[in-house]
Scaffold this motif. Structure first.
Motif, mmCIF file in Angstrom:
data_model
loop_
_atom_site.group_PDB
_atom_site.id
_atom_site.type_symbol
_atom_site.label_atom_id
_atom_site.label_comp_id
_atom_site.label_asym_id
_atom_site.label_seq_id
_atom_site.Cartn_x
_atom_site.Cartn_y
_atom_site.Cartn_z
ATOM 1 N N TRP A 294 -2.075 10.804 -4.673
ATOM 2 C CA TRP A 294 -1.688 11.987 -3.902
ATOM 3 C C TRP A 294 -2.893 12.890 -3.635
ATOM 4 O O TRP A 294 -2.882 13.716 -2.725
ATOM 5 N N LEU A 295 -3.941 12.728 -4.446
ATOM 6 C CA LEU A 295 -5.161 13.517 -4.245
ATOM 7 C C LEU A 295 -5.908 13.100 -2.975
ATOM 8 O O LEU A 295 -6.889 13.735 -2.601
ATOM 9 N N LEU B 238 0.829 -1.202 0.000
ATOM 10 C CA LEU B 238 0.000 0.000 0.000
ATOM 11 C C LEU B 238 0.863 1.251 0.000
ATOM 12 O O LEU B 238 0.610 2.208 -0.745
ATOM 13 N N LEU B 239 1.905 1.280 0.850
ATOM 14 C CA LEU B 239 2.798 2.442 0.898
ATOM 15 C C LEU B 239 3.521 2.632 -0.427
ATOM 16 O O LEU B 239 3.715 3.770 -0.888
ATOM 17 N N LYS B 240 3.923 1.525 -1.054
ATOM 18 C CA LYS B 240 4.574 1.617 -2.360
ATOM 19 C C LYS B 240 3.627 2.210 -3.400
ATOM 20 O O LYS B 240 4.021 3.048 -4.219
ATOM 21 N N GLU B 241 2.374 1.787 -3.347
ATOM 22 C CA GLU B 241 1.382 2.314 -4.288
ATOM 23 C C GLU B 241 1.153 3.801 -4.052
ATOM 24 O O GLU B 241 1.024 4.585 -5.001
ATOM 25 N N LEU B 242 1.115 4.214 -2.803
ATOM 26 C CA LEU B 242 0.920 5.635 -2.481
ATOM 27 C C LEU B 242 2.085 6.484 -2.973
ATOM 28 O O LEU B 242 1.893 7.623 -3.418
ATOM 29 N N ARG B 243 3.302 5.939 -2.909
ATOM 30 C CA ARG B 243 4.481 6.710 -3.329
ATOM 31 C C ARG B 243 4.565 6.834 -4.845
ATOM 32 O O ARG B 243 4.980 7.881 -5.359
ATOM 33 N N HIS B 244 4.178 5.795 -5.562
ATOM 34 C CA HIS B 244 4.446 5.758 -6.993
ATOM 35 C C HIS B 244 3.231 6.064 -7.870
ATOM 36 O O HIS B 244 3.361 6.151 -9.089
ATOM 37 N N ASN B 245 2.055 6.228 -7.283
ATOM 38 C CA ASN B 245 0.860 6.556 -8.060
ATOM 39 C C ASN B 245 0.448 7.999 -7.786
ATOM 40 O O ASN B 245 -0.148 8.289 -6.747
ATOM 41 N N PRO B 246 0.735 8.929 -8.709
ATOM 42 C CA PRO B 246 0.407 10.346 -8.467
ATOM 43 C C PRO B 246 -1.077 10.585 -8.216
ATOM 44 O O PRO B 246 -1.438 11.538 -7.512
ATOM 45 N N LEU B 247 -1.937 9.747 -8.794
ATOM 46 C CA LEU B 247 -3.371 9.929 -8.594
ATOM 47 C C LEU B 247 -3.748 9.825 -7.118
ATOM 48 O O LEU B 247 -4.635 10.542 -6.637
ATOM 49 N N VAL C 206 -9.357 17.542 3.513
ATOM 50 C CA VAL C 206 -9.656 18.932 3.142
ATOM 51 C C VAL C 206 -11.155 19.104 2.919
ATOM 52 O O VAL C 206 -11.767 20.075 3.392
ATOM 53 N N ALA C 207 -11.763 18.157 2.208
ATOM 54 C CA ALA C 207 -13.204 18.226 1.952
ATOM 55 C C ALA C 207 -13.998 18.106 3.243
ATOM 56 O O ALA C 207 -14.985 18.825 3.449
ATOM 57 N N LEU C 208 -13.576 17.211 4.134
ATOM 58 C CA LEU C 208 -14.292 17.023 5.396
ATOM 59 C C LEU C 208 -14.208 18.268 6.278
ATOM 60 O O LEU C 208 -15.193 18.669 6.903
ATOM 61 N N VAL C 209 -13.016 18.894 6.308
ATOM 62 C CA VAL C 209 -12.850 20.107 7.107
ATOM 63 C C VAL C 209 -13.613 21.268 6.485
ATOM 64 O O VAL C 209 -14.276 22.051 7.181
ATOM 65 N N ALA C 210 -13.539 21.399 5.155
ATOM 66 C CA ALA C 210 -14.236 22.480 4.469
ATOM 67 C C ALA C 210 -15.741 22.400 4.679
ATOM 68 O O ALA C 210 -16.424 23.430 4.782
ATOM 69 N N ALA C 211 -16.265 21.179 4.770
ATOM 70 C CA ALA C 211 -17.700 21.013 4.990
ATOM 71 C C ALA C 211 -18.127 21.560 6.350
ATOM 72 O O ALA C 211 -19.259 22.035 6.513
ATOM 73 N N GLN C 212 -17.211 21.486 7.327
ATOM 74 C CA GLN C 212 -17.509 22.017 8.658
ATOM 75 C C GLN C 212 -17.331 23.534 8.730
ATOM 76 O O GLN C 212 -18.115 24.224 9.380
ATOM 77 N N VAL D 68 -15.979 15.684 -5.331
ATOM 78 C CA VAL D 68 -15.765 14.882 -6.542
ATOM 79 C C VAL D 68 -14.292 14.512 -6.684
ATOM 80 O O VAL D 68 -13.939 13.361 -6.975
ATOM 81 N N LEU D 69 -13.399 15.500 -6.466
ATOM 82 C CA LEU D 69 -11.959 15.228 -6.583
ATOM 83 C C LEU D 69 -11.482 14.267 -5.498
ATOM 84 O O LEU D 69 -10.544 13.486 -5.722
ATOM 85 N N ALA D 70 -12.101 14.302 -4.336
ATOM 86 C CA ALA D 70 -11.698 13.392 -3.256
ATOM 87 C C ALA D 70 -12.144 11.960 -3.531
ATOM 88 O O ALA D 70 -11.477 11.011 -3.113
ATOM 89 N N ILE D 71 -13.257 11.795 -4.228
ATOM 90 C CA ILE D 71 -13.746 10.453 -4.529
ATOM 91 C C ILE D 71 -12.838 9.751 -5.537
ATOM 92 O O ILE D 71 -12.690 8.521 -5.500
ATOM 93 N N VAL D 72 -12.169 10.507 -6.417
ATOM 94 C CA VAL D 72 -11.343 9.916 -7.484
ATOM 95 C C VAL D 72 -10.210 9.044 -6.928
ATOM 96 O O VAL D 72 -10.077 7.873 -7.320
ATOM 97 N N PRO D 73 -9.343 9.540 -6.025
ATOM 98 C CA PRO D 73 -8.277 8.671 -5.506
ATOM 99 C C PRO D 73 -8.816 7.521 -4.654
ATOM 100 O O PRO D 73 -8.223 6.433 -4.629
ATOM 101 N N LEU D 74 -9.924 7.753 -3.949
ATOM 102 C CA LEU D 74 -10.534 6.658 -3.200
ATOM 103 C C LEU D 74 -10.998 5.558 -4.150
ATOM 104 O O LEU D 74 -10.874 4.369 -3.856
ATOM 105 N N ALA D 75 -11.506 5.964 -5.310
ATOM 106 C CA ALA D 75 -11.913 4.986 -6.311
ATOM 107 C C ALA D 75 -10.713 4.198 -6.828
ATOM 108 O O ALA D 75 -10.809 2.999 -7.093
ATOM 109 N N ALA D 76 -9.566 4.879 -6.968
ATOM 110 C CA ALA D 76 -8.359 4.187 -7.424
ATOM 111 C C ALA D 76 -7.910 3.138 -6.403
ATOM 112 O O ALA D 76 -7.490 2.038 -6.770
ATOM 113 N N LEU D 77 -8.002 3.478 -5.118
ATOM 114 C CA LEU D 77 -7.669 2.505 -4.072
ATOM 115 C C LEU D 77 -8.606 1.298 -4.122
ATOM 116 O O LEU D 77 -8.180 0.147 -4.028
ATOM 117 N N LEU D 78 -9.896 1.588 -4.272
ATOM 118 C CA LEU D 78 -10.868 0.503 -4.375
ATOM 119 C C LEU D 78 -10.580 -0.377 -5.584
ATOM 120 O O LEU D 78 -10.748 -1.598 -5.541
#
Length: 364
Positions: free
Chosen positions: A15-16, A4-13, A22-28, A42-52
């Motif tokens: 990094w989002l 997982l850490l390797k994927e986080l380091r080498h997949n720029p997507l 940021v979205a959770l704090v901004a909502a408050q 929408v931008l926060a869902i994109v990297p979560l989708a990549a992890l899934l």
């Protein structure tokens, strides 16, 4: 944790992922900045989708494409359920019904079509398990008939009031859930050998350990649900800013965003010539929404909604679901696909989207 850490380091997507907190704090802090919250969610869902996507493919390596597709469809539809549940609590029943019908059409036409297109651009001809496609098409036909019944009876003015429509909807909801459960029993237990996909050799990055993949799936799904809450709270005001009707928002926007995680997996699998997984996700998700998520929302409306919700959809939505089911059943009957088949499916979806945007229906 190392994969997982390797994927986080080498997949720029990925990094989002910093946009999730940021979205959770901004909502408050900025609850009225609807357009900003919409973009961040929408931008926060994109990297979560990549992890899934990566985690689900790792699970599919261990369980097979049929079970992997069902797992991804289920986790992806939790997002749909959360989005619809938030709208249900707010009494936005038109948005809920639009998102249900839109999710069925989006998965059946857009997700499946884009999978065929992306896979076909890399592979000249692809094959997939025909019994899987036929089963999901049959389940979708069952759901379409259930959607037609209360709508047709209401249009014919055969019922004296809304109370009987709600009773009919509850009965149909229970029937659909039972049908879906029996479909799972049929495909995963009693006739499992019919729906097993072709064997695939390991290509590209090695699969994650099954434990890491399952934990990642669970955590990513939770964060997708949290961000989806922000999305559904901001999408309506944002839609008004851009001149979109409530039907278009539910049918197109909410459905597309809610299916982001599933789409990431389906598209990646198609590019890797694992079309069994793509078809299982697209059609499996559509049938699950039609026979499980939608009926569950009807039952939940009696506890969390201001008033009970029924299964009476506006006529145009029923027609689109029925046409999408027919098209998918026809297109997948041969068990083969190429890039142009995907184009045809996407064009049918585009016809629906353009029609809804330019000619918004009068939603009851």
């Amino acid at each position: 944790m190392d994969p997982l850490l390797k994927e986080l380091r080498h997949n720029p997507l990925l990094w989002l992922l910093v946009l999730v907190p940021v979205a959770l704090v901004a909502a408050q802090l900025l609850p009225n900045a609807h357009t900003l919250l919409f973009v961040l969610s929408v931008l926060a869902i994109v990297p979560l989708a990549a992890l899934l996507s990566h985690a689900t493919e790792s699970v599919a390596e261990k369980t097979g494409d049929a079970a992997g597709g069902l797992l991804n469809a289920t986790l992806g539809n939790l997002t749909e359920l959360v989005i619809a549940g938030a709208a249900l609590r707010a009494g936005e029943y038109a948005l809920v019904k639009g998102s249900i019908a839109g999710a069925i059409v989006t998965n059946t036409l857009f997700m499946l079509g884009a999978s065929f297109l992306l896979g076909g651009l890399k592979h000249h001809l692809q094959e997939f398990n025909r019994p899987t496609a036929r089963l999901h098409a049959a389940l979708l036909f069952l759901a379409t008939i259930a959607l037609i019944s209360p709508s047709a009876i209401a249009q014919a003015d055969l019922l004296p009031g809304a109370a009987l429509t709600q009773k009919l909807s509850v009965a149909l909801a229970v029937l659909l859930i039972a049908g879906y459960a029996l479909g799972l029993l049929f495909s995963l237990k009693t006739h499992r050998e019919i729906f097993s996909g072709a064997e695939h050799t390991q290509t590209g990055e090695p699969a994650w350990p099954i434990g890491l993949a399952l934990v990642t799936l669970a955590v990513a799904t939770v964060f997708v649900a949290l961000v989806s809450e922000i999305f559904v709270e901001s999408v309506q005001k944002t839609a008004e800013t851009f001149g979109m009707s409530q039907a278009f928002v539910g049918f197109i926007v909410v459905a597309l965003v809610g299916a982001t995680a599933e789409m990431a997996v389906a598209f990646s699998a198609a590019r890797r010539n694992r079309l069994d997984l793509s078809v299982g996700i697209a059609l499996g998700s559509a049938s699950q929404i039609a026979l499980f998520v939608g009926p569950v929302l009807v039952l939940l409306s009696y506890t969390i909604g201001p008033t009970p919700m029924d299964l009476q959809f506006w006529p145009g939505a029923v027609v689109m679901v029925f046409v999408a089911t027919l098209v998918a059943a026809f297109i997948t009957s041969g068990g083969r696909s190429a890039w142009f088949v995907g184009v045809l499916l996407i064009f049918v979806y585009a016809v629906f989207a353009i029609t809804l945007y330019l000619l918004p229906p009068q939603v009851p």
